[in-house]
Enzyme design. Structure first.
Site, mmCIF file in Angstrom:
data_model
loop_
_atom_site.group_PDB
_atom_site.id
_atom_site.type_symbol
_atom_site.label_atom_id
_atom_site.label_comp_id
_atom_site.label_asym_id
_atom_site.label_seq_id
_atom_site.Cartn_x
_atom_site.Cartn_y
_atom_site.Cartn_z
ATOM 1 C CD GLU A 240 -3.046 -0.978 0.348
ATOM 2 O OE1 GLU A 240 -3.165 0.094 -0.283
ATOM 3 O OE2 GLU A 240 -3.809 -1.930 0.202
ATOM 4 C CB CYS A 274 -1.729 7.240 1.013
ATOM 5 S SG CYS A 274 -3.191 6.540 1.777
HETATM 6 P P1 NAD Z 1 8.286 4.997 4.681
HETATM 7 O O1 NAD Z 1 8.328 4.199 3.432
HETATM 8 O O2 NAD Z 1 9.396 5.934 4.951
HETATM 9 O O3 NAD Z 1 8.201 4.052 5.972
HETATM 10 C C1 NAD Z 1 7.150 3.146 6.154
HETATM 11 C C2 NAD Z 1 7.577 2.066 7.119
HETATM 12 O O4 NAD Z 1 8.606 1.281 6.509
HETATM 13 C C3 NAD Z 1 8.167 2.568 8.440
HETATM 14 O O5 NAD Z 1 7.690 1.762 9.481
HETATM 15 C C4 NAD Z 1 9.664 2.384 8.246
HETATM 16 O O6 NAD Z 1 10.375 2.203 9.456
HETATM 17 C C5 NAD Z 1 9.696 1.119 7.416
HETATM 18 N N1 NAD Z 1 10.913 0.913 6.629
HETATM 19 C C6 NAD Z 1 11.827 1.827 6.216
HETATM 20 N N2 NAD Z 1 12.800 1.226 5.492
HETATM 21 C C7 NAD Z 1 12.490 -0.086 5.439
HETATM 22 C C8 NAD Z 1 13.085 -1.217 4.821
HETATM 23 N N3 NAD Z 1 14.203 -1.121 4.107
HETATM 24 N N4 NAD Z 1 12.471 -2.414 4.945
HETATM 25 C C9 NAD Z 1 11.315 -2.535 5.645
HETATM 26 N N5 NAD Z 1 10.714 -1.501 6.258
HETATM 27 C C10 NAD Z 1 11.291 -0.289 6.152
HETATM 28 O O7 NAD Z 1 6.877 5.742 4.664
HETATM 29 P P2 NAD Z 1 6.310 6.787 5.710
HETATM 30 O O8 NAD Z 1 7.005 8.082 5.497
HETATM 31 O O9 NAD Z 1 6.265 6.201 7.062
HETATM 32 O O10 NAD Z 1 4.784 6.904 5.230
HETATM 33 C C11 NAD Z 1 4.365 7.805 4.261
HETATM 34 C C12 NAD Z 1 4.140 7.080 2.951
HETATM 35 O O11 NAD Z 1 3.184 6.054 3.138
HETATM 36 C C13 NAD Z 1 3.558 8.009 1.906
HETATM 37 O O12 NAD Z 1 4.128 7.722 0.653
HETATM 38 C C14 NAD Z 1 2.086 7.632 1.919
HETATM 39 O O13 NAD Z 1 1.398 7.947 0.739
HETATM 40 C C15 NAD Z 1 2.167 6.154 2.161
HETATM 41 N N6 NAD Z 1 0.897 5.623 2.685
HETATM 42 C C16 NAD Z 1 0.167 4.787 1.906
HETATM 43 C C17 NAD Z 1 -1.064 4.305 2.358
HETATM 44 C C18 NAD Z 1 -1.887 3.369 1.517
HETATM 45 O O14 NAD Z 1 -2.758 2.716 2.085
HETATM 46 N N7 NAD Z 1 -1.683 3.259 0.219
HETATM 47 C C19 NAD Z 1 -1.521 4.675 3.623
HETATM 48 C C20 NAD Z 1 -0.752 5.520 4.400
HETATM 49 C C21 NAD Z 1 0.467 5.986 3.919
#
Ligand code: NAD
Length: 491
Positions: A240, A274
């Site tokens: 997502e 998002c």
């Molecule tokens: P992010 O990708 O920076 O981090 C998301 C999660 O992934 C965090 O818990 C982080 O610690 C973890 N993470 C980071 N590096 C990783 C790795 N190498 N392997 C596994 N996990 C890792 O995103 P964010 O800044 O926390 O969230 C914002 C983003 O999420 C935006 O792009 C937003 O649009 C998206 N989002 C999407 C939805 C959806 O349902 N489509 C919902 C909410 C947010």
């Protein structure tokens, strides 16, 4: 994330995004501790599965009641750790509890074993399909909707009979811990929601810790890393990811209603959604009216009252870069501008107009209260421009006539007609995108099935006078089969 070395595992602090004050500290789970947590969840998973849908329904509804009772507590924590204004926190909790309720009540109906037709040639077989839990799901969450988003995976995965190891964002570990804590209070004796805290390293460790599936919500960039990390072990992944949702305003639309929705879609949760509205394409006959009204209403909105601060300090640089780039390429700042970006806030909505389509503000996720409003000849052209994005999460259409036809042509997983962001609050609808917005679905029957393996079973009821799948067959059997196949398929 601030690292503090203490005890066996280093700890990190979670901070209030407005004051910078420390709220609490949490361990940084490493590869070993993540594996131990996955093992713990696996040991608990068999008993959870054996409870069946009816048993789990009771316990998940009890969890919902505990969360509802402790609502003021979590709203205060979301204001503090996430920077949300109270209204945004309450709206998030409303949707989250609706989904937990729906998943608990519907898993049996959607997933239980059911008989399916076995077809003329296999009429002697009793055929069933049943949706079995994977076992242990690794859930990795973002910070922007720290309850609703992970719960879209947690509630559905648990209802389907899985155990979960949940890694909340390093920006919202206290909210993640609250979820685990309320679950433990409501469902004692079932260690099936196990919390792992830390940053990307902990998330990466979860991807390679022998879970049966990863449900990841976050940015497209991290999503690609998760997919790569899961590839060697062929661990399935639900992604997502981000979005760049557009709202298309047709010439016959209710312009005032479209303005209200565009501004709410762009600014609620400080634009950190998002599926927030980041682009608006307005049909030429109503463009000036839309822009004028939008500017008027945007000037009335204030950070701190109508929406909160930007949670991640680094995001303010992205927002400022998008505004600067749009202006440098010939776009106009109708309300606000680069000066609106004052850490930790964007002071009020920034409305940009006539922004070239190759600008960062049109192509990349801005994730702030910034709205690009561009003129198009008609709604058809609006849909074409909306679709010219790498992302494909959600979108919206405002039209008095033909709204559904326009919605059908949007290249996204979800669309609202004459409203914005209504689809995530309808629990029976699937939520998810396409393209750079990811794949797989949470919510609704599709969201329940996402956390299961379809299991096909056939039971032979009687012998038929035609031997095919045994070496006891003779030439006559094959001749009869050929006649039968020709007859059936010539009709
Ligand atoms: P992010 O990708 O920076 O981090 C998301 C999660 O992934 C965090 O818990 C982080 O610690 C973890 N993470 C980071 N590096 C990783 C790795 N190498 N392997 C596994 N996990 C890792 O995103 P964010 O800044 O926390 O969230 C914002 C983003 O999420 C935006 O792009 C937003 O649009 C998206 N989002 C999407 C939805 C959806 O349902 N489509 C919902 C909410 C947010």
């Amino acid at each position: 994330m601030t690292a503090i070395d203490a005890g066996a595992l280093p700890r990190f602090a979670t901070l209030d995004p407005v004051t910078g004050e420390e709220i609490d500290t949490f361990p940084v789970d490493d590869e070993r501790s993540v594996r131990e947590k996955v093992d713990r969840a696996r040991r608990a998973s068999a008993a959870w599965d054996r409870l069946g849908h009816a048993g789990r329904r009771q316990l998940l509804l009890a969890w919902r009641r505990v969360m509802a009772r402790r609502l003021p507590e979590i709203i205060a924590l979301m204001e503090r750790e996430n920077g949300k204004v109270k209204a945004d926190a309450l709206i998030e909790m409303t949707a989250a509890l609706t989904h937990l309720d729906w998943a608990a009540r519907h898993s049996g109906k959607v997933l239980r074993r059911r008989r399916v037709p076995s077809g003329l040639l296999m009429a002697n077989q009793y055929a069933t399909v049943e949706y079995r839990p994977f076992g242990v799901i690794g859930v990795i969450g973002p910070w922007n909707y720290p309850v609703h988003t992970p719960l879209g995976s947690l509630a559905y995965a648990l209802a389907a009979g899985n155990a979960v190891v949940f890694k909340p964002s390093e920006y919202t570990p206290a909210i993640g811990a609250w979820l685990a804590d309320t679950f433990a209070e409501a469902v004692p004796g079932h260690d099936v929601l196990v919390l792992a805290t830390g940053d990307g390293g902990t998330g990466a460790a979860l991807c390679t810790a022998c879970v049966d599936k990863i449900a990841f919500t976050g940015s497209a960039r991290t999503g690609a890393r998760v997919l790569a990390a899961c590839a060697p072990s062929l661990t399935p992944v639900l992604l997502e990811l981000g979005g760049k949702d557009a709202l298309v305003v047709a010439a016959d639309a209710d312009v005032d209603a479209a303005v209200e929705s565009a501004l709410w879609g762009a600014c609620s949760n400080a634009g950190q959604s998002c599926a927030g509205i980041e682009r608006v394409y307005v049909a030429a006959p109503v463009y000036e009216r839309f822009l004028g009204r939008c500017a008027e209403r945007a000037r009335e909105l204030r950070a701190g009252t109508d929406f909160g601060p930007v949670t991640m300090p680094g995001q303010l640089d992205v927002i400022r870069r998008h505004i600067d780039d749009a202006l440098a390429r010939g776009g106009r700042a109708v309300v606000g501008g680069p000066e609106s970006v004052r850490p930790p806030y964007v002071l009020g909505p920034v409305v940009l107009a006539d922004v070239p389509e190759d600008s960062a503000a049109v192509r990349e996720e801005t994730f702030g209260p910034v709205l690009v409003v561009n003129r198009v000849a008609d709604a058809e052209e609006g849909v074409e421009r909306a679709n010219a994005s790498a992302y494909g999460l959600g979108g919206a259409v405002f039209a008095r006539r033909g709204g559904l036809r326009l919605a059908e042509r949007m290249r996204t997983g979800m669309v609202s007609v004459n409203d914005v962001l209504s689809f995530p609050a309808v629990p029976s609808l699937p939520f998810g995108g396409r393209g750079a917005s990811g794949f797989g679905r949470i919510h609704g029957p599709d969201g329940l099935r996402e956390f299961t393996v379809p299991k096909a079973v056939t039971r032979k009821l009687f012998d038929v006078p035609l031997t095919v799948s045994s070496y006891a067959r003779g030439a006559k059997d094959m001749q009869r089969l050929q006649r039968l196949v020709t007859f059936i398929n010539s009709r």
